[in-house]
Design an enzyme around this catalytic site. Structure first.
Site, PDB file in Angstrom:
ATOM      1  N   GLU A   1       0.849  -1.207   0.000  1.00  0.00           N
ATOM      2  CA  GLU A   1       0.000   0.000   0.000  1.00  0.00           C
ATOM      3  C   GLU A   1       0.875   1.245   0.000  1.00  0.00           C
ATOM      4  O   GLU A   1       1.944   1.252   0.625  1.00  0.00           O
ATOM      5  CB  GLU A   1      -0.850   0.021   1.279  1.00  0.00           C
ATOM      6  CG  GLU A   1      -2.230  -0.604   1.137  1.00  0.00           C
ATOM      7  CD  GLU A   1      -3.286   0.402   0.693  1.00  0.00           C
ATOM      8  OE1 GLU A   1      -2.948   1.350  -0.038  1.00  0.00           O
ATOM      9  OE2 GLU A   1      -4.449   0.219   1.082  1.00  0.00           O
ATOM     10  N   ASP A   2       0.395   2.284  -0.655  1.00  0.00           N
ATOM     11  CA  ASP A   2       1.090   3.572  -0.561  1.00  0.00           C
ATOM     12  C   ASP A   2       0.942   4.161   0.840  1.00  0.00           C
ATOM     13  O   ASP A   2       1.922   4.551   1.475  1.00  0.00           O
ATOM     14  CB  ASP A   2       0.560   4.546  -1.631  1.00  0.00           C
ATOM     15  CG  ASP A   2      -0.967   4.658  -1.643  1.00  0.00           C
ATOM     16  OD1 ASP A   2      -1.640   3.948  -0.869  1.00  0.00           O
ATOM     17  OD2 ASP A   2      -1.487   5.463  -2.443  1.00  0.00           O
TER      18      ASP A   2
ATOM     19  N   ARG B   1       1.385  12.624  -8.972  1.00  0.00           N
ATOM     20  CA  ARG B   1       1.886  11.285  -8.623  1.00  0.00           C
ATOM     21  C   ARG B   1       3.370  11.134  -8.960  1.00  0.00           C
ATOM     22  O   ARG B   1       4.070  10.302  -8.390  1.00  0.00           O
ATOM     23  CB  ARG B   1       1.119  10.205  -9.396  1.00  0.00           C
ATOM     24  CG  ARG B   1      -0.331  10.041  -8.985  1.00  0.00           C
ATOM     25  CD  ARG B   1      -0.885   8.751  -9.586  1.00  0.00           C
ATOM     26  NE  ARG B   1      -2.330   8.709  -9.598  1.00  0.00           N
ATOM     27  CZ  ARG B   1      -3.094   8.284  -8.580  1.00  0.00           C
ATOM     28  NH1 ARG B   1      -2.535   7.875  -7.463  1.00  0.00           N
ATOM     29  NH2 ARG B   1      -4.399   8.261  -8.685  1.00  0.00           N
TER      30      ARG B   1
ATOM     31  N   PHE C   1      -2.961  15.676   4.509  1.00  0.00           N
ATOM     32  CA  PHE C   1      -3.084  15.103   3.165  1.00  0.00           C
ATOM     33  C   PHE C   1      -1.771  15.278   2.409  1.00  0.00           C
ATOM     34  O   PHE C   1      -1.302  16.393   2.216  1.00  0.00           O
ATOM     35  CB  PHE C   1      -4.234  15.776   2.414  1.00  0.00           C
ATOM     36  CG  PHE C   1      -4.595  15.050   1.148  1.00  0.00           C
ATOM     37  CD1 PHE C   1      -5.364  13.903   1.185  1.00  0.00           C
ATOM     38  CD2 PHE C   1      -4.140  15.506  -0.080  1.00  0.00           C
ATOM     39  CE1 PHE C   1      -5.694  13.222   0.021  1.00  0.00           C
ATOM     40  CE2 PHE C   1      -4.457  14.837  -1.258  1.00  0.00           C
ATOM     41  CZ  PHE C   1      -5.237  13.691  -1.203  1.00  0.00           C
TER      42      PHE C   1
ATOM     43  N   ASP D   1      -4.361   5.117   5.936  1.00  0.00           N
ATOM     44  CA  ASP D   1      -4.976   6.276   6.589  1.00  0.00           C
ATOM     45  C   ASP D   1      -5.909   5.742   7.672  1.00  0.00           C
ATOM     46  O   ASP D   1      -5.478   5.470   8.786  1.00  0.00           O
ATOM     47  CB  ASP D   1      -5.683   7.094   5.494  1.00  0.00           C
ATOM     48  CG  ASP D   1      -6.261   8.399   5.981  1.00  0.00           C
ATOM     49  OD1 ASP D   1      -5.997   8.781   7.131  1.00  0.00           O
ATOM     50  OD2 ASP D   1      -6.993   9.060   5.217  1.00  0.00           O
TER      51      ASP D   1
END
Ligand code: 5GP
Length: 173
Positions: free
Chosen positions: A98-99, A164, A151, A102
């Site tokens: 996963e990046d 990105r 964020f 959260d």
């Protein structure tokens, strides 16, 4: 025009990925069949590309697509598989890549989903974790960095599909 404040430089990211690669290689040193790395689209594409080159055990690469925030920056809590694995993972060692974790809802959903496919093992690697948000939802086996609850963009992570390609992780100002 938006500016991005760097919170993790390209060098910091690459150094940590080399360490994660060593940890993962040691953990899976005795696997008989290649480790299946599953990248979560789209955010993990750069992380997976760099990480897999730091892993010394044999690997296979898969991707899974999930619905994300869309253009908003708040988690909807709704997870939907939009593109599935191309091959069965039964009896395989699987590492979900996963990046960012959260709330942890996406990773939890995917790990629970994978477990129904009867893999030999399933673990989670995330480049970033926001611990303030992931309060016990999911345990990360291999974690790159813990970051504050803000964020972030870059290194695969988007801002309405843009940014990105930034080589670092930052916060939009
Ligand atoms: P979770 O289900 O853990 O709340 O969210 C996971 C997904 O939300 C990530 O894979 C990523 O796509 C998106 N996400 C969460 N936090 C951020 C963030 O700070 N920046 C960006 N660009 N995406 C995020």
């Amino acid at each position: 025009m938006h500016t991005v404040k760097v919170i993790l430089s390209s060098e910091q990211i690459q150094t940590r990925i080399a360490e994660l690669g060593k940890e993962i290689s040691a953990h899976y040193a005795s696997v008989k069949e290649p480790l299946v790395l599953v990248g979560v689209l789209k955010g993990s594409f750069l992380f997976l590309a760099d990480l897999c080159r730091k892993i010394s055990v044999p690997v296979e690469i898969e991707f899974i697509g999930v619905s994300s925030y869309g253009e908003a920056t708040e988690s909807s809590g709704v997870v939907q598989i939009t593109q599935d694995l191309t091959r069965p993972i039964e009896n395989r060692d699987v590492l979900l890549v996963e990046d960012i974790v959260d709330t942890g809802l996406t990773a939890k959903y995917l790990l629970d989903n994978f477990k129904t496919r009867e893999p030999k093992s399933v673990s989670l690697c995330a480049l970033l974790e926001k611990p303030a948000q992931n309060q016990g939802t999911i345990a990360i086996d291999f974690c790159g960095f813990q970051i504050p609850d803000q964020f972030v963009v870059g290194y695969g992570l988007d801002w309405a599909q843009k940014m990105r390609n930034l080589p670092y992780v930052g916060v939009v100002e």
